[in-house]
Design a protein around this motif. Structure first.
Motif, PDB file in Angstrom:
ATOM      1  N   CYS A  43       0.829  -1.208   0.013  1.00 10.58           N
ATOM      2  CA  CYS A  43       0.186  -0.137   0.019  1.00 10.58           C
ATOM      3  C   CYS A  43       0.959   1.230  -0.038  1.00 10.58           C
ATOM      4  CB  CYS A  43      -1.015   0.046   1.136  1.00 10.58           C
ATOM      5  SG  CYS A  43      -0.192   0.499   2.662  1.00 10.58           S
ATOM      6  N   GLU A  44       0.278   2.167  -0.512  1.00  9.82           N
ATOM      7  CA  GLU A  44       0.962   3.469  -0.524  1.00  9.82           C
ATOM      8  C   GLU A  44       0.407   4.532   0.490  1.00  9.82           C
ATOM      9  OE1 GLU A  44       1.156   7.633  -3.336  1.00  9.82           O
ATOM     10  OE2 GLU A  44       0.535   5.819  -4.203  1.00  9.82           O
ATOM     11  N   VAL A  45       1.245   5.371   1.396  1.00 10.93           N
ATOM     12  CA  VAL A  45       0.549   6.537   2.218  1.00 10.93           C
ATOM     13  C   VAL A  45       1.492   7.584   1.960  1.00 10.93           C
ATOM     14  CG1 VAL A  45       0.754   6.925   4.854  1.00 10.93           C
ATOM     15  CG2 VAL A  45       0.724   4.474   4.053  1.00 10.93           C
ATOM     16  N   ARG A  46       0.492   8.610   1.745  1.00  7.20           N
ATOM     17  CA  ARG A  46       0.814  10.041   1.379  1.00  7.20           C
ATOM     18  C   ARG A  46       0.748  10.871   2.831  1.00  7.20           C
ATOM     19  NH1 ARG A  46      -2.145  10.691  -4.564  1.00  7.20           N
ATOM     20  NH2 ARG A  46      -1.210   8.893  -5.465  1.00  7.20           N
ATOM     21  N   TYR A  47       1.519  11.634   2.930  1.00  7.95           N
ATOM     22  CA  TYR A  47       1.800  12.461   4.238  1.00  7.95           C
ATOM     23  C   TYR A  47       1.707  13.927   3.868  1.00  7.95           C
ATOM     24  CZ  TYR A  47       3.306   8.433   6.693  1.00  7.95           C
ATOM     25  OH  TYR A  47       3.280   7.046   7.120  1.00  7.95           O
ATOM     26  N   LEU A  48       0.559  14.524   4.735  1.00  9.08           N
ATOM     27  CA  LEU A  48       0.295  15.896   4.815  1.00  9.08           C
ATOM     28  C   LEU A  48       0.979  16.386   5.672  1.00  9.08           C
ATOM     29  CD1 LEU A  48      -3.256  15.775   3.932  1.00  9.08           C
ATOM     30  CD2 LEU A  48      -1.610  16.056   2.247  1.00  9.08           C
ATOM     31  N   ASN A  49       1.250  17.899   5.537  1.00  8.82           N
ATOM     32  CA  ASN A  49       1.937  18.739   6.682  1.00  8.82           C
ATOM     33  C   ASN A  49       0.820  19.203   7.656  1.00  8.82           C
ATOM     34  OD1 ASN A  49       4.623  18.670   6.099  1.00  8.82           O
ATOM     35  ND2 ASN A  49       4.449  20.326   4.683  1.00  8.82           N
ATOM     36  N   GLY A  50       0.927  19.085   8.956  1.00 13.63           N
ATOM     37  CA  GLY A  50      -0.164  19.644   9.986  1.00 13.63           C
ATOM     38  C   GLY A  50      -0.753  18.378  10.553  1.00 13.63           C
ATOM     39  N   GLY A  51      -1.936  18.881  11.280  1.00 17.61           N
ATOM     40  CA  GLY A  51      -2.700  17.806  11.928  1.00 17.61           C
ATOM     41  C   GLY A  51      -4.177  17.432  11.108  1.00 17.61           C
ATOM     42  N   HIS A  52      -4.757  16.882  12.169  1.00 15.45           N
ATOM     43  CA  HIS A  52      -6.020  16.288  11.851  1.00 15.45           C
ATOM     44  C   HIS A  52      -7.276  17.251  11.307  1.00 15.45           C
ATOM     45  CE1 HIS A  52      -8.408  12.377  12.004  1.00 15.45           C
ATOM     46  NE2 HIS A  52      -9.723  13.227  12.251  1.00 15.45           N
ATOM     47  N   ILE A  53      -7.241  18.172  12.098  1.00 15.82           N
ATOM     48  CA  ILE A  53      -8.270  19.220  12.143  1.00 15.82           C
ATOM     49  C   ILE A  53      -7.843  19.900  10.719  1.00 15.82           C
ATOM     50  CG2 ILE A  53      -9.656  21.151  12.867  1.00 15.82           C
ATOM     51  CD1 ILE A  53     -10.138  18.521  14.077  1.00 15.82           C
ATOM     52  N   SER A  54      -6.644  20.427  10.437  1.00 19.70           N
ATOM     53  CA  SER A  54      -6.467  21.259   9.442  1.00 19.70           C
ATOM     54  C   SER A  54      -6.514  20.531   8.250  1.00 19.70           C
ATOM     55  CB  SER A  54      -5.125  21.815   9.557  1.00 19.70           C
ATOM     56  OG  SER A  54      -3.938  20.869   9.504  1.00 19.70           O
ATOM     57  N   ALA A  55      -5.999  19.125   8.189  1.00 22.18           N
ATOM     58  CA  ALA A  55      -6.243  18.366   6.903  1.00 22.18           C
ATOM     59  C   ALA A  55      -7.735  18.431   6.556  1.00 22.18           C
ATOM     60  CB  ALA A  55      -5.524  16.988   7.405  1.00 22.18           C
ATOM     61  N   TYR A  56      -8.651  17.761   7.575  1.00 23.87           N
ATOM     62  CA  TYR A  56      -9.917  17.750   7.313  1.00 23.87           C
ATOM     63  C   TYR A  56     -10.508  19.164   6.669  1.00 23.87           C
ATOM     64  CZ  TYR A  56     -15.068  16.774   7.440  1.00 23.87           C
ATOM     65  OH  TYR A  56     -16.114  16.572   7.413  1.00 23.87           O
ATOM     66  N   LEU A  57     -10.216  20.295   6.987  1.00 23.17           N
ATOM     67  CA  LEU A  57     -10.832  21.439   6.862  1.00 23.17           C
ATOM     68  C   LEU A  57     -10.237  21.961   5.451  1.00 23.17           C
ATOM     69  CD1 LEU A  57     -10.725  23.468   9.917  1.00 23.17           C
ATOM     70  CD2 LEU A  57     -12.678  22.639   8.813  1.00 23.17           C
TER      71      LEU A  57
END
Length: 389
Positions: free
Chosen positions: A350-364
């Motif tokens: 599987c591939e996993v992509r990472y975003l900077n920041g946390g849960h809430i900022s990613a969702y928003l």
């Protein structure tokens, strides 16, 4: 890597308490754990849901770019574990958002609901309608069993496990229905809790399928024991019930397969704290059993029951893990990744992509990244399995 300050701040703003009713009825826990041994094995589940399971459309709305169908069916869990679902959740409800013009094929992505994602408007607005415009892709939004008409959070720990069992079976019903109706390719996604649940559902599907779990990981145990949501857990009630009723320690622990009984005993007694061995019963005053290790024992028990029913290693490996693209936030305080198996360890391709920041900022602010991962996973499927329909 640290954790997001926004995640911590947002959690403090919410007054909601989780599991205010406690662990749930011991008999319900026993029944769902026994059923987990079946549903965790894809081969054992091949014939649990009939191929032509009835699905009904009872409303259709016409819009400029799409049609929105609303439908329902009886949750298969009601047949297989009678009475385990609340009466309001026996009928599974969904919304099917279909573009008026397809761009290529007739792709459909099933979206499972995240925590607090009541009804359909959030997924419809943030994901489904943009996906029609961007990719000509239909979306099927399945309502969460415990959010139908209830508008409430999970009252018992057992509710989460019942929810998982229901959503696995309900997803199978919908995937088969979509196949019968001629839609292809099909995939599954979800954000936060929806990501966990979509992952569990795909472990049960007997064919290659795109899976895009967003802001979720390999188990929910860390969410409720070390993540910021652990602060919202009603530990006082859980500890009280655990102390009063010996069935949790003496019977239910023995049903847990992921960690094992010995692991729990070792965890409980690691500090060599003398135990009060007075027999316990349902009507015993809990104040007699306020032993120093009780909180730690309750957390260990929580980890054990959560791993039993939500850890991906406790379920079949999806047929083709190269079709899985996970999206994670590097500083997620809701979904701790430390100390648990990674998705890549359980599903190696599987591939996993990472975003900077946390849960809430990613969702928003990162819904577009989630959608792109969906498109990429579907494209990968079409290249690898162009004739699998």
């Amino acid at each position: 890597m640290g954790v997001s300050r926004l995640d911590k701040f947002y959690r403090r703003l919410l007054l909601t308490k989780l599991f205010i009713g406690g662990w749930g009825k011991p008999e319900d826990l026993k029944r769902i754990f026994e059923f987990r041994k079946i549903i965790g094995n894809r081969e054992k589940c091949r014939f649990l849901v009939p191929e032509n399971y009835p699905v009904y459309i009872n409303k259709t709305e016409d819009h400029s770019d799409c049609q929105i169908h609303e439908g329902f069916f009886i949750s298969p869990l009601e047949h297989l574990v009678p009475g385990i679902l609340p009466p309001e959740a026996v009928n599974a409800r969904f919304q099917f958002i279909v573009p008026k013009r397809w761009k290529k094929n007739r792709p459909v992505c099933i979206h499972l609901a995240g925590t607090g994602d009541h009804f359909f408007w959030r997924r419809r607005t943030l994901m489904a309608r943009p996906m029609i415009k961007e990719a000509g892709m239909a979306s099927l939004l399945l309502e969460n069993p415990y959010y139908i008409l209830l508008r409430s959070s999970l009252k018992n720990v057992s509710d989460l496990f019942v929810m998982g069992g229901a959503l696995i079976l309900e997803s199978t019903v919908l995937l088969r229905w979509l196949e019968r109706e001629g839609y292809w390719p099909l995939g599954m996604t979800g954000i936060s809790m929806g990501g966990y649940m979509s992952s569990l559902a795909v472990t049960n599907w007997p064919k290659p399928i795109p899976l895009i779990p967003c802001l979720s990981w390999s188990t929910a145990s860390s969410v409720f024991t070390t993540g910021v949501l652990s602060k919202a857990v009603n530990w006082t009630e859980l500890e009280k019930q655990y102390a009063i009723n010996s069935v949790y320690e003496e019977e239910i622990i023995k049903l847990l397969e992921y960690c094992g009984h010995f692991c729990f005993l070792r965890s409980f007694h690691a500090d060599n704290t003398p135990r009060d061995n007075t027999p316990r019963g349902k009507n015993t005053d809990s104040t007699k059993y306020s032993r120093p290790s009780l909180h730690r024992e309750s957390i260990s028990f929580m980890k054990g029951v959560m791993d039993e029913c939500t850890h991906m290693a406790n379920f079949s490996v999806p047929v083709d893990t190269s079709l899985i693209i996970g999206v994670q936030a590097k500083e997620d305080a809701y979904i701790p990744r430390t100390g648990v198996l990674s998705l890549q360890e359980i599903w190696p391709e599987c591939e996993v992509r990472y975003l900077n920041g946390g849960h809430i900022s990613a969702y928003l602010f990162k819904q577009n990244v989630f959608r792109q991962a969906i498109y990429d996973a579907f494209d990968r499927f079409c290249l690898k399995y162009p004739n699998l329909h």
